[in-house]
Design an enzyme around this catalytic site. Structure first.
Site, short mmCIF file in Angstrom:
data_model
loop_
_atom_site.label_atom_id
_atom_site.label_comp_id
_atom_site.label_asym_id
_atom_site.label_seq_id
_atom_site.Cartn_x
_atom_site.Cartn_y
_atom_site.Cartn_z
N LYS A 13 -11.30 0.98 -6.52
CA LYS A 13 -11.02 2.32 -6.00
C LYS A 13 -10.14 3.12 -6.95
O LYS A 13 -10.41 4.28 -7.23
CB LYS A 13 -10.32 2.24 -4.63
CG LYS A 13 -11.12 1.56 -3.53
CD LYS A 13 -10.43 1.71 -2.17
CE LYS A 13 -9.12 0.96 -2.06
NZ LYS A 13 -9.27 -0.52 -2.05
N ARG A 91 -6.08 3.62 6.04
CA ARG A 91 -6.40 2.20 6.19
C ARG A 91 -6.39 1.75 7.64
O ARG A 91 -6.66 0.58 7.91
CB ARG A 91 -5.35 1.39 5.44
CG ARG A 91 -5.79 0.85 4.07
CD ARG A 91 -4.60 0.12 3.50
NE ARG A 91 -4.85 -0.82 2.46
CZ ARG A 91 -4.77 -0.56 1.16
NH1 ARG A 91 -4.58 0.67 0.75
NH2 ARG A 91 -4.91 -1.51 0.28
N ARG A 130 -6.72 -9.97 -12.32
CA ARG A 130 -5.76 -8.87 -12.45
C ARG A 130 -4.34 -9.41 -12.35
O ARG A 130 -3.45 -8.95 -13.07
CB ARG A 130 -6.02 -7.83 -11.34
CG ARG A 130 -5.15 -6.61 -11.46
CD ARG A 130 -5.67 -5.47 -10.60
NE ARG A 130 -5.21 -5.58 -9.23
CZ ARG A 130 -5.61 -4.77 -8.25
NH1 ARG A 130 -6.49 -3.81 -8.50
NH2 ARG A 130 -5.15 -4.91 -7.04
N ARG A 136 1.01 -8.45 -10.87
CA ARG A 136 1.30 -7.78 -9.60
C ARG A 136 1.67 -8.82 -8.57
O ARG A 136 0.94 -9.77 -8.33
CB ARG A 136 0.08 -6.96 -9.14
CG ARG A 136 0.19 -5.52 -9.56
CD ARG A 136 -1.03 -4.73 -9.16
NE ARG A 136 -1.28 -4.74 -7.72
CZ ARG A 136 -2.11 -3.89 -7.14
NH1 ARG A 136 -2.72 -2.97 -7.86
NH2 ARG A 136 -2.34 -3.95 -5.85
N ARG A 147 -4.96 -9.91 2.39
CA ARG A 147 -5.32 -8.51 2.23
C ARG A 147 -6.78 -8.30 2.64
O ARG A 147 -7.12 -7.30 3.26
CB ARG A 147 -5.11 -8.06 0.78
CG ARG A 147 -3.65 -8.00 0.39
CD ARG A 147 -3.47 -7.76 -1.09
NE ARG A 147 -3.78 -6.39 -1.44
CZ ARG A 147 -4.04 -5.97 -2.68
NH1 ARG A 147 -4.05 -6.85 -3.67
NH2 ARG A 147 -4.29 -4.72 -2.92
P1 AMP Z 1 -3.47 -0.81 -2.75
O1 AMP Z 1 -3.01 -0.67 -4.15
O2 AMP Z 1 -4.10 0.44 -2.20
O3 AMP Z 1 -4.34 -2.02 -2.53
O4 AMP Z 1 -2.14 -1.05 -1.85
C1 AMP Z 1 -1.27 -2.14 -2.07
C2 AMP Z 1 -0.52 -2.47 -0.78
O5 AMP Z 1 0.24 -1.34 -0.36
C3 AMP Z 1 -1.40 -2.80 0.41
O6 AMP Z 1 -1.80 -4.16 0.40
C4 AMP Z 1 -0.49 -2.47 1.58
O7 AMP Z 1 0.50 -3.46 1.77
C5 AMP Z 1 0.21 -1.21 1.06
N1 AMP Z 1 -0.55 0.01 1.41
C6 AMP Z 1 -1.19 0.84 0.55
N2 AMP Z 1 -1.80 1.85 1.19
C7 AMP Z 1 -1.55 1.66 2.51
C8 AMP Z 1 -1.91 2.34 3.71
N3 AMP Z 1 -2.69 3.43 3.68
N4 AMP Z 1 -1.47 1.83 4.89
C9 AMP Z 1 -0.68 0.73 4.94
N5 AMP Z 1 -0.31 0.04 3.86
C10 AMP Z 1 -0.73 0.48 2.65
#
Ligand code: AMP
Length: 189
Positions: A13, A91, A130, A136, A147
């Site tokens: 994404k 989400r 990654r 990370r 996740r």
């Molecule tokens: P991402 O890089 O979008 O995969 O986000 C990394 C982490 O940030 C996720 O696994 C969640 O813990 C948190 N996170 C990111 N976006 C959201 C969201 N819209 N709602 C809740 N937690 C989020």
């Protein structure tokens, strides 16, 4: 154009959102990027979010909705910007409803949700790679599985919520191939 880039963690994404944003003059709002910046800066919000993120759980709706609300007007006011890509947000269905009302208050609405599809096995392999490259802290095997489970139980209903606007994109293949599929699926202006 207001787009949601949707899909499991590791679907690509962020990469695709950056390309679309540059190609179409769209603001790129990623709640994951904003949260990682808060963690890196050691803010109170970042300290609170870190544990949740490391476990592969979701940060609370109020926090992420507030983050988007705080940035939306600022991003849309930038020169050359004529819309927005939401990446990793919404989400949960509660976040989706909050986004819809935020946009409706501005006489705007989501035009499309692009659902990038990648199998769980491929996701685990991509995210472990990654993790090796980027260190990370939310990319270890246990967190990755968590996740993915969170995605299936809590986030997939968002695609149902936007069913009429949802287009499925095959997320397997080169980055360029996926970009082309997304471009072909964009709503015509
Ligand atoms: P991402 O890089 O979008 O995969 O986000 C990394 C982490 O940030 C996720 O696994 C969640 O813990 C948190 N996170 C990111 N976006 C959201 C969201 N819209 N709602 C809740 N937690 C989020």
């Amino acid at each position: 154009m207001y787009l949601i880039l949707f899909g499991p963690p590791g679907a690509g994404k962020g990469t695709q959102a950056a390309r679309l944003s540059a190609a179409h003059g769209l603001a790129h709002l990623s709640t994951g990027d904003i949260l990682r910046a808060e963690v890196a800066a050691g803010t109170p919000l970042g300290r609170q979010a870190k544990g949740v993120m490391d476990r592969g759980e979701l940060v609370s709706d109020n926090i992420v909705i507030g983050m988007i609300a705080n940035r939306l007007d600022e991003e849309l006011a930038k020169p050359g910007i004529n819309g927005c890509i939401f990446d990793g947000f919404p989400r949960t269905v509660a976040q989706a409803k909050a986004l819809d009302s935020m946009l409706a208050e501005r006489k705007l609405a989501i035009d499309a949700l692009l659902k990038i599809e990648v199998s769980e096995d491929e996701i685990v392999e991509r995210l472990l790679n990654r993790a090796r490259q980027q260190h990370r802290s939310d990319d270890n095997a246990e967190t990755i599985r968590n996740r993915f489970r969170t995605y299936e139980s809590t986030t997939l209903p968002v695609a149902e919520y936007y069913a009429k606007l949802c287009t499925k994109i095959n997320g397997v293949g080169s980055i360029d191939a996926v970009t082309q599929r997304i471009e072909a699926a964009l709503p015509k202006a």
